[in-house]
Design an enzyme around this catalytic site. Structure first.
Site, short mmCIF file in Angstrom:
data_model
loop_
_atom_site.label_atom_id
_atom_site.label_comp_id
_atom_site.label_asym_id
_atom_site.label_seq_id
_atom_site.Cartn_x
_atom_site.Cartn_y
_atom_site.Cartn_z
N GLU A 117 122.34 28.80 -15.13
CA GLU A 117 122.05 28.60 -13.71
C GLU A 117 121.59 27.18 -13.39
O GLU A 117 121.69 26.74 -12.24
CB GLU A 117 120.98 29.60 -13.26
N ASN B 195 125.31 26.54 -28.42
CA ASN B 195 126.71 26.16 -28.60
C ASN B 195 127.04 25.10 -27.56
O ASN B 195 127.30 25.43 -26.40
CB ASN B 195 127.63 27.39 -28.44
#
Lengths: 318, 211, 735
Positions: free
Chosen positions: C695, C621
């Site tokens: 991350e 997404n």
């Protein structure tokens, strides 16, 4: 937070009298610092007097051409007042540099003068702190002192007054008006309002028990270029490492007050005579006798450099 | 390694027990004479409107407006992030002005009109600011979001009302609707997920529509 | 489903829904304040009692006595529990320090008691009446002082503590151009916006906790272990999590104490940690000291590279794996890494967003910048020259994909890198010294087993149940996209239920593994559901086409609603990863570009522009993935410029333990941020051909800012955060 009784005061004099009658009473207006401290039981009033109904929220012109700012005028309203913006730009700028929009909507003129230090040891009730518990010692000395005071400090306390507004008030020669429990009123020049820590850092102002601030007056405008420069680690919503309020006149004379370095807004009128000789000369006098820690000695350099930038800026603007 | 002698020994209630160590009491170190014995709560009545609906409560005087909303009225859209005015998650509007509901007592709001996130829109009928936050992904974990949205709605009002900010170049002029103005005015609402850039995009879109 | 061969063509490749920028399906709830977080479950039992946690006032030692008489008799108090009243507690697998301390105290603000009362105000006030006498013991609180006592840990995350290839010492000594520099990073806090919070309730022996936890299965297991009850007696529910960043990977004191309190008072008990207590009570990212040595020839090729790291934790804790990526990223025949762990009596060290790499790259990516300058090379060119497509320590192990150079080049083009003056302190606009800096970003893209259950009902609704969590990452939406793509239904025909320990065990949210693993688990379950549907309607699953809410094969078309029938259909499966992820290095890459202004007078640093270009396989997404990156860049800006848990080295605690003292970035600190993803898929990663991005964005960004500050000022700061006091002496003289 300890239980407390609560009343809404009907007049300033009644409020002051009531506060003197009942031990361990505090006034509450904005509450933005008092409630914060009550939750941590740093402040433990048994009785709160809510002064918000006292109609002390007007900004009026005084007969000598100055302004009388009601104790309950919110920071937002004071900063946005057209007369303040035009004639006391330093005050507007200092207010807008402080806290957040939400806090400025609630915080009052009087409360802002009375806000307590942000020393992290004052805020941690497990740690000795002479301001919180007289005689317990100062944890900040020898501890984390980067944000703390460099001048006017004592062996008992190196805390700072954290406010911005008071720095501007100091430069503007504001006068604090109060009513005492007896009903008598008095006027306290801002220079005499905040105390240095000395041996009693728990006593922060010259207010007496039950004495209520009703207004702060500003003398008539003195013109000049007004600059408030706040230096902080993040760009907003942070207390000052150092803040400098300057009013500079076309003839080179002016006023300088500094925040973030002492237990009170720091101004040495004698240092202002050095203004024509520049920031270094002013700072030398302003910070004479400074006793920084290893962690906050940078503030001395920072004051000088910030003042240098402010004077250059003011010179360019005038 | 720090030896025990490095520990502070000036504290009033510090006492030595044993040969090599010391003990200290953890009764909060507050000023003498302020320590009050356990007392019963003081109850007080207060009435105010929340999102247009009258509410009458009987509360411990210690109850913050935030806890009154969350725990007593079950309006948990308003969030407790820090409870000390340091994050903005609890932002609500009182008489149209945004405040930190954690730093005000419920009993101080007699007669006030309070607007919370629940009063702006619903999942089926989003307020334009809520819809813009969804469209621009102006949130991640969602916990600071109601406060951001309440603040954003109020910020547009503050700019419209001509209230200057720290970054307004000309104090005497009407403030402008720039990204920098929005960032400064929104700085009392911390978003640790770091949606700031998207939040400013969302507010800018709504501001553009309402101009 | 075993994933042990590269992914071939599969329904996800249609990218009708997956891969498209999609508004979060939980958005309307979150923006209206109707998403219920842990403390807000008014539906789970009326009349809850309130718990308030008391933390230790000392860092190390023991409780000599604890007097609860006044607290117990205070108004509204229902119970006061301490270690001596609750009986023996176990300790969870993932906890180092005990969650209820006493008599031994292991760190400051370790929980030592909980007061349960009728109201929050009563519980809080009563906690202040508990009188504790401590016997303080000396402790070690200073990493620099304890550095020489640090030992080699058994292992670090992802490998051994030390590695060596070739002859580092010899090659470094012989290198014509050398860097030997030491960098430090401070302790940092997660400071997620939602405090750790739990509501606990018991029905007989059955415990249910509504809590805020990233890893449902770990949390449920450790809660059972701690309480000494069977795992099946614990249900843990955590559908909305107000941020975690690693701080909610594990069971914490709120859940344990709420459960203990609820048992005693026989009512639901709500507990939230107070903000001032969170910083010392919970975990944090530990400080590090990192020494980096790089030797290179005049041709700019690295011949020797070494990364050594020191960090501290409580006894039994683990080392920060800062050197891990240094084993993989830059070429060089002679290399070594080493990790040492000191025992410190500070609060527990643990994972914070990109543990290891976030602080590791804070050091390494400055070092690379410094080395490029020594060589007179552009820092991008230096990185390109030392690129490697295989693990330099194990050359037989290739990267599944490595598009670092594309990230660097594309970033340079987009950012206008060619306009940068390589000579520092040459650009000025008024009071601002302007600098541009960059750094590479890299972070492993791990995959781990993840299960899901998928149901189809007679309305054609697809419902996914998995114990995956959404900590702001967008899990709800990518899982819905996956199920919609697989089953050929529109997004609004998918319901996603997350964060409940009664659901199949997922990867959970951590280590950047969540997105690809959890969606692959949903993929596996959907493959099974497709087979179930096909069987039911009597077609061959291989021929079945799922689209527009129907299943079709040859002449036959049937709506999924009809196929499901009134009984509905259900399938459950897990994705399990085989050798692929061991035979290949699964990594994500990127580049960070930053422009800063440094106030020439005060040294205040303000970021003016930020760009990240990222390579992480298929982006499931793009809307929420971009948010992950810019959010991590924001956190990295905090790490670069302000975040610092300051230790009182006498008393052994983090002094600035609230959100006024521990500054994190605010709106005004962050400019408009750009984020670009390379168009790619990684068939070696998972059937989704995706890797994580949660991350990656925090890796390298702080160094890019540091490098930009150097470019602006000529001042090289190697100790984070780069606050103005570290710049003042090097700034230009004033007139």
């Amino acid at each position: 937070m300890k239980p407390f009784t609560y009343e809404r005061a009907r007049s300033p004099a009644d409020a002051a009298a009531a506060a003197a009658r009942r031990p361990n009473t505090r006034f509450i207006a904005g509450g933005t610092n008092l409630l914060d401290l009550m939750k941590l039981e740093i402040e433990t009033p048994a009785h709160l007097i809510d002064v918000n109904d006292l109609a002390l929220d007007k900004i009026e012109s005084t007969s000598d051409g100055g302004l009388r700012i009601g104790a309950l005028v919110r920071n937002t309203d004071l900063a946005a007042d057209a007369r303040v913006r035009r004639d006391y730009g330093l005050l507007s700028r200092a207010l807008l540099a402080g806290a957040s929009g939400q806090l400025r909507n609630k915080a009052t003129t009087a409360g802002n003068l009375l806000q307590r230090t942000r020393c992290p040891y004052f805020y941690d009730t497990n740690q000795p702190c002479n301001k919180r518990q007289p005689g317990s010692g100062c944890s900040a000395i020898g501890g984390f002192s980067r944000p703390l005071g460099v001048i006017g400090v004592s062996d008992a306390c190196i805390a700072t007054h954290p406010g911005d507004m008071a720095v501007a008030m100091r430069a503007l020669d504001a006068v604090v008006e109060t009513v005492q429990p007896s009903g008598k009123t008095r006027r306290i020049p801002i220079a005499e309002f905040h105390r240095l820590p000395g041996d009693t850092p728990n006593v922060e102002t010259t207010l007496q028990t039950g004495e209520l601030i009703t207004a702060v007056t500003l003398p008539k405008p003195i013109g000049g270029t007004h600059i408030y420069h706040k230096v902080r680690d993040r760009a907003s919503y942070a207390f000052a490492l150092v803040s400098i309020g300057v009013i500079l006149q076309k003839d080179g004379s002016g006023r300088v007050a500094v925040g973030g370095i002492a237990h009170k807004p720091w101004r040495i009128e004698a240092a202002e005579t050095e203004l024509p000789r520049g920031a270094k000369a002013v700072t030398a006098k302003l910070l004479e006798g400074a006793r920084p820690t290893h962690d906050n000695a940078f503030k001395l350099t920072l004051v000088e450099r910030t003042l240098g930038a402010v004077l250059a800026d003011a010179g360019a603007r005038s | 390694m720090q030896g025990p002698t490095d520990l502070d020994i000036t504290r009033r209630d510090l006492l030595a027990i044993g040969a090599v160590s010391m003990a200290s009491s953890a009764v909060p170190l507050v000023a003498k004479g302020q320590e009050t014995a356990a007392q019963s709560p003081v109850m007080s009545k207060v009435s105010f409107k929340v999102n247009g609906k009258p509410q009458a409560l009987r509360l411990d005087t210690r109850t913050t407006l935030l806890d009154a909303l969350r725990d007593h009225l079950q309006l948990t859209g308003t969030k407790k992030g820090c409870d000390h005015g340091q994050c903005g998650a609890c932002t609500v509007m009182v008489a149209g002005r945004r405040i930190n509901s954690c730093l005000t007592l419920a009993v101080m709001h007699e007669g006030d009109s309070i607007t919370t996130i629940e009063g702006l829109g619903t999942p089926q009928n989003l307020h334009s600011m809520q819809a813009a936050f969804v469209k621009h992904d102006g949130y991640q974990c969602g916990y600071c979001t109601p406060g951001q949205i309440c603040s954003a709605v109020a910020v547009l009002g503050e700019i419209k009302a001509g209230i200057p900010s720290h970054v307004s170049a000309d104090l005497t002029a009407h403030p402008q609707l720039t990204a920098m103005e929005l960032r400064e005015r929104m700085s009392g609402n911390i978003c640790r997920c770091g949606a700031y850039s998207n939040i400013v995009d969302a507010i800018t879109e709504v501001a553009g529509r309402s101009e | 489903m075993k994933f042990d061969a590269p992914a071939g063509n599969n329904p996800i490749d249609q990218q009708k829904i997956v891969g498209r920028a999609t508004d979060r399906i939980d958005g309307p709830l979150k923006t209206t304040g109707t998403a219920p977080y842990a403390y807000e479950r008014h539906d789970v039992g009326n009349n809850p009692a309130y718990g308030y946690v008391l933390g230790s006032a000392i860092a190390k030692g023991r409780i000599a006595s604890i007097d609860i008489v006044d607290a117990r008799s205070a108004s509204g108090v229902l119970a006061v529990l301490t270690a001596s009243t609750v009986g023996q507690l176990g300790k969870g697998e993932f906890n180092v320090a005990k969650l209820l301390g006493g008599p031994e105290i292991q760190h400051y603000h370790q929980a030592i008691a909980i007061v349960v009362a009728e109201t929050f105000e009563q519980a809080r006030a009563a906690a202040g009446l508990i009188r504790v006498k401590y016997v303080a013991a000396p402790g070690a609180f200073d990493l620099a002082a304890a550095k020489d006592t640090a030992i080699k840990p058994e292992k670090i995350t992802g490998g051994p503590p030390d590695t060596a290839v070739g002859d580092f010492a010899g090659a470094f000594a012989a290198a014509p151009v050398k860097l030997d520099a030491t960098y430090t990073t401070p302790d940092q806090a997660h400071a997620m916006m939602e405090p750790h919070a739990t509501i606990a309730t018991w029905h007989g022996e059955q415990l249910t906790v509504w809590t805020s936890n990233q890893m449902i299965d770990w949390g449920a297991k450790d809660l059972a272990t701690t309480l000494g009850i069977p795992r099946q007696n614990v249900r843990l529910i955590s559908p909305y999590i107000g941020g975690g960043f690693g701080g909610k990977l594990f069971l914490r004191a709120d859940a344990v104490l709420a459960a203990l309190g609820a048992k005693v008072v026989k009512r639901p008990v709500k507990v939230a940690l107070t903000r001032p207590m969170m910083f010392n009570n919970t975990t944090h990212r530990p400080a590090t000291i990192q020494r980096i040595r790089i030797g290179a020839g005049q041709d700019g090729r690295i011949t020797a590279i070494a990364h050594e790291s020191w960090s501290g934790d409580l006894a039994g804790g683990k080392a920060e794996a800062t050197v891990r990526s240094s084993r993989l990223i830059y070429a060089g025949a002679n290399r070594m890494t080493a990790t040492r762990l000191a025992t410190l009596d500070l609060p527990e060290s643990n994972a914070l967003r990109a543990p290891g790499d976030a602080p590791g790259l804070m050091a390494m990516e400055i070092a690379i910048d410094e080395m490029a300058e020594k060589l007179g090379l552009d820092p991008i060119e230096f990185r390109v020259r030392n690129d490697t497509q295989v693990d330099p320590e194990h050359p037989q192990r290739p990267f599944s994909q490595r598009h670092l150079i594309e990230c660097l080049r594309q970033g340079a083009d987009r950012f206008g890198w060619d306009k940068r003056n390589a000579q520092p302190a040459r650009m000025r606009e008024g009071r601002w010294l302007i600098g541009i800096g960059m750094a590479a970003a890299y972070r492993d893209g791990p995959v781990t087993k993840s299960a899901a259950r998928v149901k189809l009902d007679d309305r054609g609704i697809v419902t996914v149940d998995t114990d995956m969590t959404d900590i702001g990452t967008g899990s709800y939406t990518i899982i819905a996209q996956t199920a919609a793509e697989m089953m050929g239904v529109p997004l609004d025909k998918v319901v996603v239920n997350l964060g409940d320990s009664t659901f199949p065990v997922s990867a959970g949210s951590g280590g950047q593994w969540g997105a690809t693993s959890s969606t692959a688990g949903v993929y596996a379950a959907c493959v099974k559901l497709r087979e179930t549907v096909s069987r039911k309607v009597g077609i061959n699953a291989a021929d079945a086409v799922f689209e527009n809410g129907s299943v079709r094969a040859g002449e036959l078309t049937m709506t999924l609603a009809d196929a499901a029938g009134t009984d509905g259909l259900m399938a459950e499966d897990a994705i399990e990863f085989g050798e692929l992820s061991r035979k290949h290095v699964l990594y994500t890459f990127g580049s960070h570009f930053v422009e800063v202004g440094v106030d020439a007078a005060t040294g205040e640093v303000r970021i003016r522009r930020m760009l990240a270009v990222c390579s992480a396989g298929r982006i499931l997404n793009p809307k929420s993935a971009r948010s992950q990156i810019i959010g991590a860049m924001t956190m990295g800006a905090g790490a670069a410029l302000m975040e610092d848990l300051v230790i009182d080295k006498r008393r052994g605690f983090f002094v600035n333990h609230d959100l006024a003292g521990y500054e994190v970035p605010v709106h005004a600190d962050i400019p408009h941020q750009e984020c670009v993803f390379l168009e790619e898929t990684d068939p070696l990663a998972s059937p989704m051909k995706a890797k994580g991005v949660g991350e990656l964005g925090i890796c390298g960004i702080a160094a890019a800012i540091a490098n930009a500050i150097y470019n602006a000022t000529g001042i090289r700061v190697r100790d984070y955060p780069i606050t103005l006091d570290k710049l003042l002496d090097g700034l230009p003289q004033q007139a």
